[in-house]
Write an enzyme that holds these catalytic residues in place. Structure first.
Site, mmCIF file in Angstrom:
data_model
loop_
_atom_site.group_PDB
_atom_site.id
_atom_site.type_symbol
_atom_site.label_atom_id
_atom_site.label_comp_id
_atom_site.label_asym_id
_atom_site.label_seq_id
_atom_site.Cartn_x
_atom_site.Cartn_y
_atom_site.Cartn_z
ATOM 1 N N MET A 1 -37.273 -32.456 10.222
ATOM 2 C CA MET A 1 -38.385 -33.136 9.935
ATOM 3 C C MET A 1 -39.456 -32.832 10.388
ATOM 4 O O MET A 1 -39.626 -32.656 11.917
ATOM 5 C CB MET A 1 -37.854 -34.750 10.270
ATOM 6 N N ALA A 2 -40.621 -32.554 9.654
ATOM 7 C CA ALA A 2 -41.724 -32.199 10.412
ATOM 8 C C ALA A 2 -42.555 -33.173 11.241
ATOM 9 O O ALA A 2 -42.294 -34.399 11.070
ATOM 10 C CB ALA A 2 -42.970 -31.834 9.356
ATOM 11 N N ASN B 1 -26.967 -35.402 1.904
ATOM 12 C CA ASN B 1 -28.033 -35.871 2.576
ATOM 13 C C ASN B 1 -28.673 -37.056 2.185
ATOM 14 O O ASN B 1 -28.957 -37.240 0.869
ATOM 15 C CB ASN B 1 -29.235 -34.945 3.035
ATOM 16 N N GLY B 2 -28.855 -38.252 2.809
ATOM 17 C CA GLY B 2 -29.609 -39.485 2.547
ATOM 18 C C GLY B 2 -29.051 -40.721 2.863
ATOM 19 O O GLY B 2 -27.880 -41.077 2.292
ATOM 20 N N ASP B 3 -29.707 -41.583 3.426
ATOM 21 C CA ASP B 3 -28.991 -42.850 3.765
ATOM 22 C C ASP B 3 -28.087 -42.933 4.670
ATOM 23 O O ASP B 3 -27.169 -43.819 4.545
ATOM 24 C CB ASP B 3 -29.132 -43.672 2.509
ATOM 25 N N GLY C 1 -31.180 -37.544 8.789
ATOM 26 C CA GLY C 1 -32.627 -37.676 8.773
ATOM 27 C C GLY C 1 -33.281 -38.899 9.337
ATOM 28 O O GLY C 1 -32.903 -39.029 10.634
ATOM 29 N N ARG C 2 -33.692 -39.757 8.932
ATOM 30 C CA ARG C 2 -34.284 -41.014 9.468
ATOM 31 C C ARG C 2 -33.362 -41.802 10.391
ATOM 32 O O ARG C 2 -33.857 -42.631 11.219
ATOM 33 C CB ARG C 2 -34.850 -41.922 8.383
ATOM 34 N N LYS D 1 -32.010 -26.275 1.285
ATOM 35 C CA LYS D 1 -32.006 -27.808 1.185
ATOM 36 C C LYS D 1 -33.149 -27.964 0.165
ATOM 37 O O LYS D 1 -34.167 -27.635 -0.195
ATOM 38 C CB LYS D 1 -32.803 -28.190 2.402
ATOM 39 N N CYS E 1 -39.862 -30.523 -0.360
ATOM 40 C CA CYS E 1 -41.100 -31.030 0.019
ATOM 41 C C CYS E 1 -41.740 -31.643 -1.202
ATOM 42 O O CYS E 1 -42.247 -30.673 -2.330
ATOM 43 C CB CYS E 1 -42.048 -30.003 0.740
HETATM 44 C C1 LIG Z 1 -41.048 -37.512 9.140
HETATM 45 C C2 LIG Z 1 -40.195 -36.724 8.174
HETATM 46 C C3 LIG Z 1 -40.445 -35.231 7.960
HETATM 47 C C4 LIG Z 1 -39.677 -34.509 7.105
HETATM 48 N N1 LIG Z 1 -39.834 -32.971 7.039
HETATM 49 C C5 LIG Z 1 -38.965 -32.414 6.194
HETATM 50 C C6 LIG Z 1 -39.135 -31.069 6.408
HETATM 51 O O1 LIG Z 1 -40.013 -30.352 7.132
HETATM 52 N N2 LIG Z 1 -38.295 -30.198 5.810
HETATM 53 C C7 LIG Z 1 -37.430 -30.687 4.833
HETATM 54 O O2 LIG Z 1 -36.372 -30.144 4.298
HETATM 55 N N3 LIG Z 1 -37.225 -32.347 5.098
HETATM 56 C C8 LIG Z 1 -37.882 -32.892 5.523
HETATM 57 N N4 LIG Z 1 -37.690 -34.382 5.491
HETATM 58 C C9 LIG Z 1 -36.606 -34.954 4.691
HETATM 59 C C10 LIG Z 1 -35.593 -35.165 5.704
HETATM 60 O O3 LIG Z 1 -34.921 -33.760 6.096
HETATM 61 C C11 LIG Z 1 -34.515 -35.679 4.849
HETATM 62 O O4 LIG Z 1 -34.144 -34.991 3.612
HETATM 63 C C12 LIG Z 1 -34.837 -37.039 4.359
HETATM 64 O O5 LIG Z 1 -35.342 -37.888 5.252
HETATM 65 C C13 LIG Z 1 -33.372 -38.020 3.733
HETATM 66 O O6 LIG Z 1 -32.467 -38.278 4.513
HETATM 67 P P1 LIG Z 1 -32.517 -39.453 5.300
HETATM 68 O O7 LIG Z 1 -32.255 -40.400 4.272
HETATM 69 O O8 LIG Z 1 -31.180 -39.452 6.287
HETATM 70 O O9 LIG Z 1 -33.852 -40.005 6.119
HETATM 71 C C14 LIG Z 1 -38.621 -35.306 6.357
HETATM 72 C C15 LIG Z 1 -38.295 -36.557 6.460
HETATM 73 C C16 LIG Z 1 -39.135 -37.194 7.182
HETATM 74 C C17 LIG Z 1 -38.821 -38.801 7.374
#
Ligand SMILES: Cc1cc2nc3c(=O)[nH]c(=O)nc-3n(C[C@H](O)[C@H](O)[C@H](O)COP(=O)(O)O)c2cc1C
Length: 372
Positions: A19-20, A205-207, A229-230, A143, A103
């Protein structure tokens, strides 16, 4: 349940999503101290690395406490991607490389990069092949998202192509690019990808907001591992629960605020030592501070102070002032955090979708980009 890719063993089969702006070394260490798994860096642009951009190089640094050094690269030029990975290998700077094809931001997709790239099958194959070829023994993973939108789903083809080109695993964020972060992730697609790439581990991945969601995803999809992720924003303790649940123990759930404050103090300490510059360390830490407090009834003033904190002393005094006995209110601690919006539009190069089989050339943006 253990996840293997290449020579890496990941136990439990849990990956911190790149996560950037979030998954810098201090945060990765904090998460790793709570549980175990693989903790991926912020996205680094391959071009920045090849051109010796100071910020890009800095982002490839890992903390000595990181046993497995994992890096995510973004790039859409096969030659540049190959050079970037060769450089990492030559400098012994990584043990795992993940490639970002998820992205959705216009700055990236406008040039055909990120989530736009898997649509162009040949170029996608070339970028993956270049990274895998340069990486030698180091596992390279991919990814990606479901596709551009519901009419242009690419994940099954892209998964097969990535597997054919030697990707050690494929992670699927089960949303389309246009969905951004809105709506529910479609776990049934993860199951379809598992069937489409036998022999290649699929990471779902997701949720995943609670440890129970991770085992539910594995049960529903047959995926080999989960990407968080989040769900871990302000909640690095989720990795402790994940370790427990994959070990057959019950998760503990959200701790009281005192435990969260202890994690936040450790995170701040690591950030100050890592950035060696108080203003920039606190600036980066501030959003985490707000996430740490989310869900606990600390009152408006505490949230306001968290948002404005500029010095270590201000952060510490806030952490001293909150009541450590506070518990989470209702399900607020599980409420979505970080990004939740859909993309308002998808921006693609002219004619990009005319022919998925056609050759394509992409110019990586020079600017640092963020997102996934
Ligand atoms: C703040 C933020 C920054 C992210 N930056 C990247 C990134 O740089 N590279 C990437 O592959 N995914 C990035 N993602 C996506 C996450 O890696 C992930 O795929 C996405 O949040 C879904 O997963 P989650 O539902 O568990 O959050 C980012 C997500 C968030 C919220």
């Amino acid at each position: 349940m253990i996840l293997m890719f290449g020579h890496l063993t990941i136990d439990p089969p849990v990956v911190l999503a790149p996560m950037a702006g979030v998954t810098d070394a201090p945060f990765r260490v904090v998460c790793g101290e709570q549980g175990a798994g693989l903790f991926v860096s912020e996205m680094v642009t391959a071009r920045g690395l090849v051109e010796g951009n100071e910020k890009s190089l800095e982002m490839t640094r890992h903390h000595p406490a990181e046993r497995v050094r994992s890096l995510q690269l973004y790039g859409s030029d096969p030659a540049v991607m190959g050079d970037a990975v060769r450089r990492l290998v030559a400098e012994d700077a990584a043990d795992h490389v993940d490639l970002n094809f998820g992205c959705p931001v216009p700055k990236v997709t406008r040039n055909g990069g990120g989530a736009a790239l898997p649509f162009k099958r040949r170029l996608f194959a070339q970028v993956v092949a270049a990274a895998v070829g340069a990486a030698g023994e180091i596992p390279v993973t991919v990814k990606m998202r479901l596709g551009l939108d519901d009419d242009r789903l690419t994940y099954l083809d892209a998964g097969r192509i990535a597997a054919d080109q030697g990707a050690a695993a494929v992670a699927l964020h089960a949303r389309t690019a246009i969905q951004g972060y809105a709506g529910a992730a479609r776990w049934e697609a993860i199951a379809r990808l598992v069937d489409a790439v036998p022999g290649t581990p699929v990471l779902g991945n997701g949720d995943i907001w609670r440890a129970e969601d991770a085992v539910a995803m594995v049960a529903a999809t047959g995926c080999a591992g989960v990407v968080i992720g989040r769900g871990c924003l302000g909640r690095p303790w989720l990795f402790a629960d994940l370790a427990r649940i994959f070990n057959g123990e019950g998760p503990l759930g959200p701790p009281d605020l005192g435990e969260v404050v202890a994690i936040a103090r450790r995170h701040l300490e690591l950030s100050l030592a890592w950035y060696r510059d108080e203003p920039s360390a606190v600036r980066r830490f501030r959003k985490h501070l707000r996430w740490y407090l989310q869900g606990y009834p600390v009152g408006h003033d505490a949230h306001r102070r968290a948002g404005l904190a500029e010095t270590e002393a201000q952060v510490l005094s806030l952490l001293d002032d909150v009541d450590p006995a506070l518990r989470v209110v209702g399900s607020a601690v599980d409420a979505p955090r970080g990004r939740t919006d859909a993309m308002s539009r998808l921006v693609l190069p002219q004619g990009w979708c005319d022919d998925a089989e056609a050759d394509a050339q992409v110019i990586d943006p020079r600017v640092a980009v963020s997102g996934g």
